[in-house]
Scaffold this active site. Structure first.
Site, PDB file in Angstrom:
ATOM      1  N   ILE A  18       0.821  -1.218   0.000  1.00 54.46           N
ATOM      2  CA  ILE A  18       0.000   0.000   0.000  1.00 54.46           C
ATOM      3  C   ILE A  18       0.857   1.271   0.000  1.00 54.46           C
ATOM      4  O   ILE A  18       0.386   2.344  -0.398  1.00 54.46           O
ATOM      5  CB  ILE A  18      -0.992   0.004   1.200  1.00 54.46           C
ATOM      6  N   SER A  39      11.497  -1.851   8.361  1.00 53.96           N
ATOM      7  CA  SER A  39      11.081  -3.182   7.929  1.00 53.96           C
ATOM      8  C   SER A  39      11.695  -4.196   8.876  1.00 53.96           C
ATOM      9  O   SER A  39      12.698  -3.904   9.536  1.00 53.96           O
ATOM     10  CB  SER A  39      11.552  -3.434   6.492  1.00 53.96           C
ATOM     11  N   ARG A  40      11.111  -5.405   8.885  1.00 57.52           N
ATOM     12  CA  ARG A  40      11.733  -6.472   9.676  1.00 57.52           C
ATOM     13  C   ARG A  40      13.033  -6.922   9.020  1.00 57.52           C
ATOM     14  O   ARG A  40      13.827  -7.602   9.634  1.00 57.52           O
ATOM     15  CB  ARG A  40      10.756  -7.657   9.786  1.00 57.52           C
ATOM     16  N   TYR A  61      11.018  -2.282  13.544  1.00 54.19           N
ATOM     17  CA  TYR A  61       9.990  -1.283  13.869  1.00 54.19           C
ATOM     18  C   TYR A  61      10.378  -0.560  15.164  1.00 54.19           C
ATOM     19  O   TYR A  61      10.155   0.645  15.311  1.00 54.19           O
ATOM     20  CB  TYR A  61       8.619  -1.963  14.038  1.00 54.19           C
ATOM     21  N   LYS A 100      -6.796   0.933   7.904  1.00 46.42           N
ATOM     22  CA  LYS A 100      -8.034   0.269   8.288  1.00 46.42           C
ATOM     23  C   LYS A 100      -7.834  -1.222   8.205  1.00 46.42           C
ATOM     24  O   LYS A 100      -7.020  -1.660   7.370  1.00 46.42           O
ATOM     25  CB  LYS A 100      -9.200   0.701   7.401  1.00 46.42           C
TER      26      LYS A 100
END
Ligand code: NAP
Length: 330
Positions: A18, A39-40, A61, A100
């Site tokens: 997204i 990012s991980r 994070y 959302k």
């Protein structure tokens, strides 16, 4: 620099798909600055930071939340992680715009709200379509009695999800399913446009791998007002709502899609058809600007967390109705 011209410093939790829609909007916002992407994976963070021109790549994070220069975070994580990371970000003193659905259980919102209050930060669920002027115009027309009393709202959102690669949408443990992915939009729209909450929900669904892939739902708002919603991850692209009133009908297309075509509003009444065309507008940019400006001005977020709790409550009722095969009180 005055608060009026200052840019809020943003970070993004996750190199999510997204981002390709949200980040062009954030970068175009007059009052926002993209500082970093977390990012991980350190490699994914670096790639995403390079792609989006963000100066900092964080390999966790936690590292982003520990960076004092980050003032606000955008959370495009899988649905099941929104509450957890919104809460961690709020504890870290960051303002939060979370994708959302913010919560998969309405009861999860009050504890988050308490943490946000305690840390003096804004938290908002990212329903970007609310910032497009076409919805403001539809509300203006409703207030001006253009169609009389709204009685039926029909809303739809669908696309065919590719199933040949792993997708968070098909994983129940990550909050997958059509209701949380696409259905939450027309649920939100119908509550907003009716200006009240439904009293009951009834829904039927096609299930795959333990999640709802396509759904038809009826929400009863009382006093003869109903929303009739269809949404899915396994049929052709649809993005449309219609508000049918005692004197006429308003219809709008493309409101929960990528920014692009001009927004047309169709008004049908006894006199015939009237169309209004609004210029193309990037609702992600408008959302980022409205959220940033509220923070910079020390104002509450444009939409309150009580709205997120109410939306979650309706989605949970729809899912319960699908499971139980009966009408569920909201
Ligand atoms: N507003 C809109 O128009 C819109 C459109 C699409 C999606 N969304 C919302 O945006 C969110 C992300 O959707 P998306 O399609 O972008 O998903 P996605 O590409 O799968 O991205 C999710 C990101 O979450 C991170 N992540 C952390 N734990 C994970 C786990 N256990 N499994 C998978 N990923 C994990 C990953 O980032 P790292 O690997 O970099 O850590 C991953 O890139 C969802 O909440 C969705 O509802 C909104």
């Amino acid at each position: 620099m005055s608060e009026a011209t200052r840019r809020l410093k943003w970070g993004v939790l996750g190199a999510a798909r997204i981002n390709r829609r949200f980040l062009p909007g954030l970068k175009a916002a007059y009052n926002a600055e993209l500082v970093g992407i977390a990012s991980r994976s350190a490699e994914k963070a670096r790639q995403a930071a390079d792609q989006w021109g963000a100066p900092v790549a964080y390999d966790s994070y936690e590292a982003m939340l520990a960076d004092p220069q980050i003032e606000a975070v955008y959370i495009p994580l899988p649905n099941s992680l929104h509450i957890e990371w919104a809460t961690k970000a709020a504890w870290a003193g960051k303002h939060v715009l979370a994708e959302k659905p913010l919560a998969l259980q309405p009861e999860e919102i009050a504890p988050l709200e308490a943490v946000a209050r305690q840390n003096n930060v804004n938290v908002m669920e990212a329903f970007m379509y609310r910032f497009h002027p076409q919805q403001a115009r539809v509300r203006e027309l409703l207030a001006a009695d253009a169609i009389g009393q709204p009685r039926v709202i029909r809303g739809t959102f669908a696309f065919v999800m590719a199933t040949d690669t792993p997708n968070i949408r098909s994983k129940p443990e990550l909050g997958g399913g059509a209701t949380w992915d696409v259905g939450c939009y027309p649920v939100n729209l119908s509550r907003w446009m009716f200006g009240k909450e439904p009293v009951s929900a009834y829904a039927q669904a096609t299930l795959k791998n333990g999640v709802d892939f396509s759904v038809a739902a009826v929400l009863d708002f009382g006093e003869g007002c109903r929303a009739v919603l269809d949404y899915g991850l396994d049929y052709g692209r649809r993005s449309f709502y219609e508000i049918i009133g005692t004197k006429g009908t308003l219809s709008v297309e493309n409101m929960w899609q990528e920014p692009g075509p001009p927004a047309t509003i169709y008004l049908r009444d006894d006199k015939g058809l009237t169309t209004e065309e609004l210029p193309p507008m990037n609702h992600f940019r408008l959302e980022a600007e409205a959220f940033s400006q509220a923070v910079l001005d020390g104002h509450p977020a444009p939409y309150p967390l009580s709205d997120s709790a109410a939306n979650s409550r309706v989605c949970v009722a729809i899912l319960e109705s699908i499971r139980e095969g009966k009408v569920v009180t909201v």
